[in-house]
Design a protein around this motif. Sequence first.
Motif, short mmCIF file in Angstrom:
data_model
loop_
_atom_site.label_atom_id
_atom_site.label_comp_id
_atom_site.label_asym_id
_atom_site.label_seq_id
_atom_site.Cartn_x
_atom_site.Cartn_y
_atom_site.Cartn_z
N LEU A 5 0.73 -1.05 0.14
CA LEU A 5 0.28 0.15 -0.40
C LEU A 5 0.77 1.02 -0.58
N ALA A 6 2.40 0.73 0.76
CA ALA A 6 2.70 2.60 1.27
C ALA A 6 3.69 3.11 -0.55
N ASN A 7 3.82 1.49 -1.48
CA ASN A 7 4.84 1.86 -2.65
C ASN A 7 3.11 2.46 -3.38
N THR A 8 2.29 2.31 -3.22
CA THR A 8 0.76 2.48 -4.23
C THR A 8 0.48 4.44 -4.00
N PRO A 10 0.55 7.70 -1.94
CA PRO A 10 1.38 9.37 -1.47
C PRO A 10 0.61 8.92 -0.24
N HIS A 11 1.73 10.35 0.18
CA HIS A 11 1.61 10.00 2.12
C HIS A 11 1.71 9.14 2.83
N PHE A 12 1.65 8.22 3.05
CA PHE A 12 0.53 6.64 3.76
C PHE A 12 2.04 6.67 4.67
N ARG A 13 2.06 7.30 5.42
CA ARG A 13 3.12 6.95 6.80
C ARG A 13 2.64 6.54 7.63
N HIS A 14 4.82 5.98 8.48
CA HIS A 14 4.61 4.98 9.63
C HIS A 14 4.06 3.18 9.03
N THR A 15 4.13 3.19 8.16
CA THR A 15 3.72 1.99 7.92
C THR A 15 5.15 0.88 8.11
N ASN A 16 6.37 1.58 8.27
CA ASN A 16 6.87 0.78 9.47
C ASN A 16 7.23 0.46 10.90
N SER A 17 5.63 1.34 11.78
CA SER A 17 5.56 1.02 12.85
C SER A 17 4.99 -0.24 13.65
N GLY A 18 4.55 -1.24 12.50
CA GLY A 18 3.49 -2.43 13.10
C GLY A 18 2.11 -1.93 13.78
N LYS A 48 0.90 11.15 15.67
CA LYS A 48 1.35 11.39 16.91
C LYS A 48 1.61 9.20 17.25
N LEU A 49 0.68 9.32 17.02
CA LEU A 49 0.26 7.82 17.57
C LEU A 49 0.90 6.39 15.96
N GLN A 50 1.57 7.49 15.37
CA GLN A 50 2.00 6.49 14.12
C GLN A 50 1.54 5.09 13.51
N ILE A 51 0.14 5.82 13.21
CA ILE A 51 -0.26 5.11 12.63
C ILE A 51 -1.07 5.54 11.29
N PRO A 52 -1.41 4.55 9.94
CA PRO A 52 -0.69 5.16 8.60
C PRO A 52 -2.11 5.43 9.00
N ARG A 190 -6.24 -14.12 3.88
CA ARG A 190 -5.62 -15.75 2.67
C ARG A 190 -5.52 -15.77 1.72
N PHE A 191 -5.99 -14.62 0.92
CA PHE A 191 -5.98 -13.89 -0.52
C PHE A 191 -4.73 -12.98 -0.39
N GLU A 192 -4.22 -12.70 0.38
CA GLU A 192 -2.93 -11.90 0.34
C GLU A 192 -3.01 -10.42 -0.15
N VAL A 193 -4.12 -10.09 0.44
CA VAL A 193 -4.56 -8.77 0.65
C VAL A 193 -5.18 -8.53 1.65
N PRO A 194 -4.39 -6.26 2.02
CA PRO A 194 -4.93 -5.91 3.44
C PRO A 194 -6.56 -6.17 3.39
N VAL A 195 -6.71 -6.58 4.73
CA VAL A 195 -7.66 -6.55 5.09
C VAL A 195 -8.54 -5.76 6.46
N VAL A 196 -9.98 -5.12 6.08
CA VAL A 196 -10.00 -3.79 6.91
C VAL A 196 -11.43 -4.42 7.47
N MET A 197 -11.52 -3.49 8.72
CA MET A 197 -12.56 -3.99 9.79
C MET A 197 -13.46 -2.54 9.82
N ASP A 198 -14.60 -2.61 9.03
CA ASP A 198 -15.77 -1.39 9.42
C ASP A 198 -16.33 -1.28 10.33
#
Length: 274
Positions: A5-8, A10-18, A48-52, A190-198
């Motif tokens: 996602l970060a490679n795609t 713009p401005h997607f910060r803190h992706t290494n924060s875990g 502040k919380l290093q959340i993308p 399992r489809f190797e995609v990021p999964v979000v909870m709405d």
Amino acid sequence: MLTALANTLPHFRHTNSGQFFLMAGPCVIEGEDMALRIAERIKHMTDKLQIPFIFKGSYRKANRSRADSFTGIGDETALRILQKVGREIGVPTVTDIHESTEAALAAEYVDVLQIPAFLCRQTDLLIAAAQTGKVVNIKKGQFLSGEAMKFAVDKVRQAGNPNVMLTERGNSFGYSELVVDFRNLPAMRRFEVPVVMDVTHSLQQPNQASGVTGGQPALIETIAKAAIAVGADGLFIETHPTPATALSDGANMLPLDQLEALLVKLTRVRDAVR
């Protein structure tokens, strides 16, 4: 998955924060000042919380219970506001599209195209979104299992776009309730995609006799904590300074002044289970 996602985006910060990432904002764009103020406040919290952070706002609400429900301030007006939020606040943006003819237009203004849950099987819509080259976020239909979303992912990938993610938003339970089956999150991962909870839409109470969707915002923290514990990559939370006056979905939105305290708790859950 966040690295892709970060490679795609713009401005997607803190992706290494875990930490998990956050898609948040009002249900619908009500005006420029409101959108900018909400985005700025959330960015301050997430930095502040290093959340993308991806700013969320629908430019038009096509799925309304009643014909007289608010749908938007005008498509291009709202899209230009989303573009301004992205540029001035320095965050990626996401909005819903409803028909294949909308994909190219919306893609000129935002970074992520979102497919509403009721439309997740619409092949032409998925392909049109994929062909823009933007990240495509597909919400799982309330009538589907997590496993069944494989075919929606395949449609986007087969159209030549690997940048896809899936969002869980509950399953229909009777006529006017939703329940969250947390088995869907690992199933979709399992489809190797990021999964979000709405989080907020999964607490809707749709199809009310009044024609106005209800909600259970008191359970936002519960659903969000459970999703992080199960392994969600991201959370989707609609928020507004005064949900009672929001022009859409106020019944299940989180008051903006409660968001930071919730995020602090959720980062601790993430740290504990990581």
